[in-house]
Design a protein around this motif. Sequence first.
Motif, mmCIF file in Angstrom:
data_model
loop_
_atom_site.group_PDB
_atom_site.id
_atom_site.type_symbol
_atom_site.label_atom_id
_atom_site.label_comp_id
_atom_site.label_asym_id
_atom_site.label_seq_id
_atom_site.Cartn_x
_atom_site.Cartn_y
_atom_site.Cartn_z
ATOM 1 N N ALA A 20 0.835 -1.208 0.000
ATOM 2 C CA ALA A 20 0.000 0.000 0.000
ATOM 3 C C ALA A 20 0.871 1.259 0.000
ATOM 4 C CB ALA A 20 -0.938 -0.005 1.207
ATOM 5 N N THR A 21 1.972 1.232 0.736
ATOM 6 C CA THR A 21 2.872 2.386 0.787
ATOM 7 C C THR A 21 3.507 2.621 -0.580
ATOM 8 O OG1 THR A 21 3.285 2.019 3.130
ATOM 9 C CG2 THR A 21 4.890 3.361 1.961
ATOM 10 N N LEU A 22 3.882 1.563 -1.255
ATOM 11 C CA LEU A 22 4.423 1.706 -2.615
ATOM 12 C C LEU A 22 3.353 2.223 -3.578
ATOM 13 C CD1 LEU A 22 6.558 -1.544 -2.845
ATOM 14 C CD2 LEU A 22 7.433 0.815 -2.893
ATOM 15 N N ARG A 23 2.148 1.708 -3.462
ATOM 16 C CA ARG A 23 1.054 2.117 -4.357
ATOM 17 C C ARG A 23 0.706 3.582 -4.166
ATOM 18 N NH1 ARG A 23 -1.737 3.628 -7.836
ATOM 19 N NH2 ARG A 23 -3.512 2.559 -8.791
ATOM 20 N N ARG A 24 0.696 4.043 -2.906
ATOM 21 C CA ARG A 24 0.390 5.448 -2.612
ATOM 22 C C ARG A 24 1.464 6.397 -3.121
ATOM 23 N NH1 ARG A 24 -0.216 3.690 2.768
ATOM 24 N NH2 ARG A 24 1.570 4.972 3.311
ATOM 25 N N ALA A 25 2.649 5.879 -3.392
ATOM 26 C CA ALA A 25 3.749 6.732 -3.869
ATOM 27 C C ALA A 25 3.461 7.285 -5.259
ATOM 28 C CB ALA A 25 5.064 5.944 -3.875
ATOM 29 N N GLY A 26 2.557 6.655 -5.992
ATOM 30 C CA GLY A 26 2.269 7.072 -7.360
ATOM 31 C C GLY A 26 3.334 6.552 -8.317
ATOM 32 N N GLU A 27 3.086 6.761 -9.607
ATOM 33 C CA GLU A 27 4.035 6.293 -10.626
ATOM 34 C C GLU A 27 5.426 6.810 -10.294
ATOM 35 O OE1 GLU A 27 3.882 4.309 -13.210
ATOM 36 O OE2 GLU A 27 1.753 4.089 -13.625
#
Length: 162
Positions: A58-65
Amino acid sequence: MDRVARIQEEWRRERPDLDPSPQGVIGRLHRTAALLTDELVEVYAAHGLGEGDFDVLATLRRAGEPFERTPGDLAEHTMVTSGAMSKRIDRLETAGLVTRRASETDGRGRVVALTARGREVIDSAFAEHLANEHRLVSMLDAADRAALERILAGWMRALGGD
């Protein structure tokens, strides 16, 4: 009478010189947190994830592209030690959900990125997670939810949290 009330009653009987009233809030909050955690991890498990795995993805996904962060950033955003983060990353990399590569800006640094499969897993898991959270908070009426959120946010600030 719930478990916390029984515990308070026992303490009042055994130590009438002490006031166990804070347990009415702290004990119930602690017990509620444990019950909520049980409800949340069930969703993560349905996606083959543990609580920590979900947190990293989730933390990686929230970082955006391009959905990547350094291991240090991941540890900071998830509030775990770098050793614990390393184990989580190893597990997720073995599962094909993240990759690690050398940093382009720091010769000694590494970067962790979601794989396409990792993005699919977290997108699906997060959608189900939010639906589950909506279900859980819907057990309270809207006014109570708003009051509880305000109270908890204020208490967290008073304790030095953010």
